[in-house]
Design an enzyme around this catalytic site. Sequence first.
Site, mmCIF file in Angstrom:
data_model
loop_
_atom_site.group_PDB
_atom_site.id
_atom_site.type_symbol
_atom_site.label_atom_id
_atom_site.label_comp_id
_atom_site.label_asym_id
_atom_site.label_seq_id
_atom_site.Cartn_x
_atom_site.Cartn_y
_atom_site.Cartn_z
ATOM 1 C CE1 TYR A 52 -4.328 0.682 -0.223
ATOM 2 C CE2 TYR A 52 -4.339 -1.500 0.753
ATOM 3 C CZ TYR A 52 -4.988 -0.488 0.072
ATOM 4 O OH TYR A 52 -6.278 -0.651 -0.314
ATOM 5 C CD GLU A 54 -4.772 5.319 1.079
ATOM 6 O OE1 GLU A 54 -4.859 6.242 1.908
ATOM 7 O OE2 GLU A 54 -5.566 4.379 1.001
ATOM 8 C CG ASP A 198 -8.427 10.025 -23.749
ATOM 9 O OD1 ASP A 198 -7.393 9.335 -23.834
ATOM 10 O OD2 ASP A 198 -9.535 9.547 -23.412
ATOM 11 C CB THR A 224 -4.839 3.638 -21.427
ATOM 12 O OG1 THR A 224 -4.768 3.666 -22.848
ATOM 13 C CG2 THR A 224 -6.247 3.929 -20.968
ATOM 14 C CE LYS A 227 -7.400 1.953 -25.154
ATOM 15 N NZ LYS A 227 -7.606 2.650 -23.901
ATOM 16 N NE ARG A 233 -6.808 -2.769 -19.811
ATOM 17 C CZ ARG A 233 -7.877 -3.499 -20.084
ATOM 18 N NH1 ARG A 233 -7.734 -4.697 -20.568
ATOM 19 N NH2 ARG A 233 -9.086 -3.024 -19.876
HETATM 20 N N1 DSN Z 1 -12.509 0.626 -24.248
HETATM 21 C C1 DSN Z 1 -11.332 1.152 -24.886
HETATM 22 C C2 DSN Z 1 -11.306 0.845 -26.316
HETATM 23 O O1 DSN Z 1 -11.472 -0.304 -26.655
HETATM 24 O O2 DSN Z 1 -11.123 1.725 -27.127
HETATM 25 C C3 DSN Z 1 -11.183 2.584 -24.636
HETATM 26 O O3 DSN Z 1 -11.073 2.784 -23.287
#
Ligand code: DSN
Length: 436
Positions: A52, A54, A198, A224, A227, A233
């Site tokens: 933890y 915080e 974003d 994020t 991707k 993640r």
């Molecule tokens: N759900 C994601 C996507 O597949 O684009 C975006 O957060």
Amino acid sequence: MITALEQYDPQIYELIRQEKARQSGAIRLIPSENYVSRAVMLASGSCLTNKYAEGYPGRRYYEGQQVTDLIERMAQDRAKKLFKADHANVQPYSGSVANLAAYLALAKPGETIMGLALPHGGHLTHGWRVTASGRIFNSVQYGVNPDTGRFDYDRIAELAKKHRPRIIISGATAYPREIDFEVFGRIARDTGAYHISDIAHIAGLVVAGIHKSPVPYADIVSTTTHKTLRGPRGGMLLCRTEHAEKVDKAVFPGLQGGPHMHTLTAIAVAMAEADTPEFIAYAKQVVKNAKALAEKLLEHGFNLVSGGTDNHLILIDLRNKNVPGKKLAKALDRARIVSNYNTIPNDPAPPFNPSGLRIGTPAITTRGMKQDHAKQIAGFINKVVENIDDESVIEKVGKEVLLLCSQFPVPDHFIIPNKNNPGPLQDSDGLIPWLF
Ligand code: DSN
């Protein structure tokens, strides 16, 4: 060799094994999915999950932070270097939390935010009405030009002048073209709004310099870490020093408690991997593959939203093929091609059975596939569309897909060379027999 997990929980072990087989025996075209490196996988499955932490490095609410402080600082520094940002917050649990934190850092509940509508390629958290972003704030949504499928920046500017939002959000989840963040920045400046960008989908392309970075033109950049960036993640916020304190407070204690230190550790690893020539070459190949896939789909008579792609994803408008998106996504899944059905701009069909299919190339590129393989995949998709009600053809395509997959095994052991490991990784850690 029997692993502890296999011994302790054979059912879960078996399900993980099945998922691994699925990921290996299918062409994964969901543009937000990828395969992480062994180093990222090991870091995210490490003992940091036990801790933890915080607060922030040097200002924690729990003791025992001798190591976590070093790790978090390292993740921050690597992210700042990679994106050329003054400040990085690497704690958001996900992109959704990162977005909400960014809004709450710069706007009060009830104020107006303006983002791309979900059916036009925006994300749920860009102000869609059923989400917290659409309920906490007064949400105004812009769309793409119905004729071109692209942003009409003049119309976006007009809308901003009309509604005077506190925040304008740039970025998308299903927009196949490069976004002009500089213009978004100008629209925000001219209307007295903050600009939040974003880049969850295209972060890897930004790092590689393929798409222009929004960092100089946005008050806060949200992303994020998976991707195209190919980390674990998670979420991340980048900003100028002037917003740093507000951003940090909005994440913790505003929205979250203790950060997921195992994820944050893996983010640090992924940032180092992304800061290499190998990663840049990977990101360039992602785009080349997407363009090749788009080109071949066009040859097969598919309509693509905006006519093609500049990034890692393609949005197919299936109306001329008379096959609904959901039916096709399910048939493709049976043929071992994994995609997601998606709305197209101004879709006449309902969101749960829309007219589009969204596909992308981050995962197949990590497997080592190139333009010729992308074109072959376009042929598979076309065959399934043309034989949508013929299970024997779908099964045959599935066999061809399996053959292609067998030529590109899931890169369980892939590493990004660095100064510590210029060559193949020696399997000497002995920590985890490589099931995962
Ligand atoms: N759900 C994601 C996507 O597949 O684009 C975006 O957060």
